[in-house]
Enzyme design. Sequence first.
Site, PDB file in Angstrom:
ATOM      1  CG  ASP A 156      -1.983   1.071   1.162  1.00  0.00           C
ATOM      2  OD1 ASP A 156      -2.463   1.340   0.042  1.00  0.00           O
ATOM      3  OD2 ASP A 156      -2.350   1.620   2.206  1.00  0.00           O
ATOM      4  CD  GLU A 159      -5.419   2.891  -0.278  1.00  0.00           C
ATOM      5  OE1 GLU A 159      -4.607   2.254  -0.994  1.00  0.00           O
ATOM      6  OE2 GLU A 159      -5.296   3.000   0.953  1.00  0.00           O
ATOM      7  CG  ASP A 201      -5.635  -0.433   3.116  1.00  0.00           C
ATOM      8  OD1 ASP A 201      -5.877  -1.628   3.349  1.00  0.00           O
ATOM      9  OD2 ASP A 201      -4.545   0.102   3.389  1.00  0.00           O
ATOM     10  NE  ARG A 231      -7.542   6.953   9.183  1.00  0.00           N
ATOM     11  CZ  ARG A 231      -6.765   6.858   8.120  1.00  0.00           C
ATOM     12  NH1 ARG A 231      -5.500   6.519   8.268  1.00  0.00           N
ATOM     13  NH2 ARG A 231      -7.251   7.088   6.922  1.00  0.00           N
ATOM     14  CB  THR A 282      -7.285  -4.618   2.132  1.00  0.00           C
ATOM     15  OG1 THR A 282      -6.354  -4.124   3.100  1.00  0.00           O
ATOM     16  CG2 THR A 282      -7.221  -3.773   0.879  1.00  0.00           C
TER      17      THR A 282
END
Length: 411
Positions: A122, A197, A227, A231, A251
């Site tokens: 990634d 993404e 993805d 956090r 993912t």
Amino acid sequence: MTWIDDPEFAADRPFGPQTLPYGVVTGPGVGDRPVLAVRVGDHALPLRPLAGELGERLADLVSADSLNPLLAAGRPAWDELRERLVALVTADTAPRGAHLLPLTGESAVQPVLPFTVADYVDFYSSRHHAENVGRIFRPDSAPLLPNWTHLPVGYHGRAGTVVVSGTDVVRPSGQSRPAGADAPVFGPSRRLDIEAEVGFVCGGPVRSRVTTSEVADHVFGVALVNDWSARDIQAWEYQPLGPFLGKSFLTSIGAWITPLAALSAARVPTPGFDHELLPYLVEEEPWGLDLKLAVEWNGTVVAHPPFAAMSWSCAQQLAHMTINGATVRPGDLFASGTVSGPEKEQRGCFLELTWGGREPVTLADGSERTFLEDGDTVTITATAPGPDGSVVGFAEVTGTVRPAEPYEARG
């Protein structure tokens, strides 16, 4: 005119003859094992029954249960198959053995993960995203670290947790340290996020030190990727070695892989930098892509990330990924990193969109969100310009959040 009776199979629709993405489906009309198919409008066209029409060279590739043999076959086989399929789907009469399977409704087939993911990398290639995250996480420091404009920053992810679109997202648990706390705590993530993404599915010969001009020999196709990111777990664990449990739990990838060959009209230069790059990262031809993404949160479109704004292209990413002698091989997957633009409504993750949870997003039903709640569904879609004014589509990537699984200590 074409024998395919589907109004969505047209050049001005995302899954017309200009796109022809590959997938693998199971379910009604398929038989006792999965079948490789191409998407035509809102239908799947199985390829195994068409093996005789495609010729001996391609017959074994299209008769497989997955994309794996086709990925390994390389660019000449990819181009030959695409040329033959375009001719078959645009013919006036159906070829022998052809039958369409619906992708919607009670009798719909079910797409599955179409290839075995070998390695997953990634990247972190949006300058807007990187600067925003830097300002949120490191408000007293420069938003970009010194290396960012000199190389495509990335990390190796977990290939075993790449799943097909539609798979539920179980809220991960792990360590985090709440603001003001002296010690970490363990529990379900409270700041579950997405990352919109674009992923690149690799194939062709096993090689290291791939040049930027060789990307088309090693990238089979393109798919949308989410993805998912925890956090709070990520913020506690990522220094000094980078993402780990906050990213490796899941993912999601779109079920249909749009061939790289379908994107010839979508190629654009990347924004570039104000200094020269090292020679191995210089592109002879541009490999930026003009994809326009949309992010839906419980049915409300909350962002329109522009992929053309990405600072590093897939060619530069692949060149950097292999310059140290590491190989690229069939089934490798690398993703762009979060796609974000300069405007607030172009931010491709909720960390940015809500500025670290301080600016809630209001959805169409009047509810407010900062990070994902159990039961929330996120869907990412995209299109790109195709040849002669057509539209190239990408299969959506979607997932619904489920509650964390209870943790039981094992003695």
